[in-house]
Scaffold this motif. Sequence first.
Motif, PDB file in Angstrom:
ATOM      1  N   LYS A 150       0.741   4.878  -9.000  1.00 53.00           N
ATOM      2  CA  LYS A 150      -0.146   3.778  -9.392  1.00 53.00           C
ATOM      3  C   LYS A 150       0.304   3.152 -10.703  1.00 53.00           C
ATOM      4  O   LYS A 150       0.290   1.918 -10.851  1.00 53.00           O
ATOM      5  N   THR A 194      -6.572   8.493   6.172  1.00 51.96           N
ATOM      6  CA  THR A 194      -6.366   7.585   5.045  1.00 51.96           C
ATOM      7  C   THR A 194      -5.991   6.199   5.547  1.00 51.96           C
ATOM      8  O   THR A 194      -6.527   5.179   5.084  1.00 51.96           O
ATOM      9  N   GLU A 213      -8.590   6.504  -2.987  1.00 54.43           N
ATOM     10  CA  GLU A 213      -7.851   5.465  -3.685  1.00 54.43           C
ATOM     11  C   GLU A 213      -7.781   5.808  -5.167  1.00 54.43           C
ATOM     12  O   GLU A 213      -8.773   6.207  -5.778  1.00 54.43           O
ATOM     13  N   MET A 265       0.849  -1.200   0.000  1.00 59.94           N
ATOM     14  CA  MET A 265       0.000   0.000   0.000  1.00 59.94           C
ATOM     15  C   MET A 265       0.878   1.241   0.000  1.00 59.94           C
ATOM     16  O   MET A 265       1.912   1.286   0.669  1.00 59.94           O
ATOM     17  N   LYS A 306      -2.240  -0.960  -3.770  1.00 58.10           N
ATOM     18  CA  LYS A 306      -3.269   0.035  -3.473  1.00 58.10           C
ATOM     19  C   LYS A 306      -2.565   1.373  -3.261  1.00 58.10           C
ATOM     20  O   LYS A 306      -1.663   1.470  -2.430  1.00 58.10           O
ATOM     21  N   TYR A 338      -3.109   5.507  -2.538  1.00 58.36           N
ATOM     22  CA  TYR A 338      -4.050   6.513  -2.060  1.00 58.36           C
ATOM     23  C   TYR A 338      -3.420   7.905  -2.125  1.00 58.36           C
ATOM     24  O   TYR A 338      -2.227   8.069  -1.837  1.00 58.36           O
TER      25      TYR A 338
END
Length: 304
Positions: free
Chosen positions: A68, A273, A281, A54, A75, A77
Amino acid sequence: MIRDLQDRILQLKKEKDCCILAHSYMSEDICEIADFTGDSYALSVKAKSMPQSMIVMCGVRFMAETAKMLSPDKKVYLANGDAGCPMAEQMSVEYIESLKKQLPGYAVVAYVNTTAELKAISDYCCTSSSAVKICRSIPEQNILFIPDRNLGSYVKAQVPEKTFRLLDGGCPAHAAMKAEDALAAKKAHPGALLLVHPECPAEVSALADYVGSTAGIMTFAEKSDAREFIIGTENAIVEHLQYKCPDKSFYPMSKHLVCSNMKLTTLTDVYNTLKGCGGEEIIMDPELISKAVKCIDRMIEYGG
């Protein structure tokens, strides 16, 4: 209170198998709990290499999108979903596509401060720290540099052997600086060196003792034997440098050199978050990722 919140974030970070990436323009309390703090290029490289499942990006949207694209299975964010970048949103895909048709044979070099959609139609990506090296290294002779005219002008001067087409884009905060801002700061602090980001207009850069990326400015100030510095980029860097070098003095070139989008993210945003009750996300279409990541991979290849 701040220390208590930081400790809770650090604990949640372990529990969630999360790494926190913070842009250098973030506040000091966020940088203190980040796994890595740096400029756009450094964050891009780190996003690809961090082992956690993450990522929480403390910065603006294009940075989270880049993370990303480089780590599509993780994941990712954005700690504050409202944190955008006016420069990234200045130009449409349709406009750049039309220019590509008018300029056959030109390689499109996109500043990292662009949307994923623009990166998808670009040949190369760059940051302020890697722009000169990338434009000099790529095989193409003709370059359409988007969107920042000031950074493009700086690169063009450093790479005179190539032909550049520049557009009228730029960072609103840096582009608003004028020579009189630099001269006023130099008059107020006559013994200080002026360190300027290339997103500033050429008239400002011409007065500087050093022109370079955020990371370059910080490194120069830390290693320099000089004792006083005027900082010609986002004013958060003044704060960070004062913490890093308490025996030196740092002054903002202008009180107006502030990125309101960077200032949106707070320590509480990071905490929320990680708690699952805040942040946004980053969800991206796999086809868009496949197209856009190519120019980012080339940035890392040519800018490394």
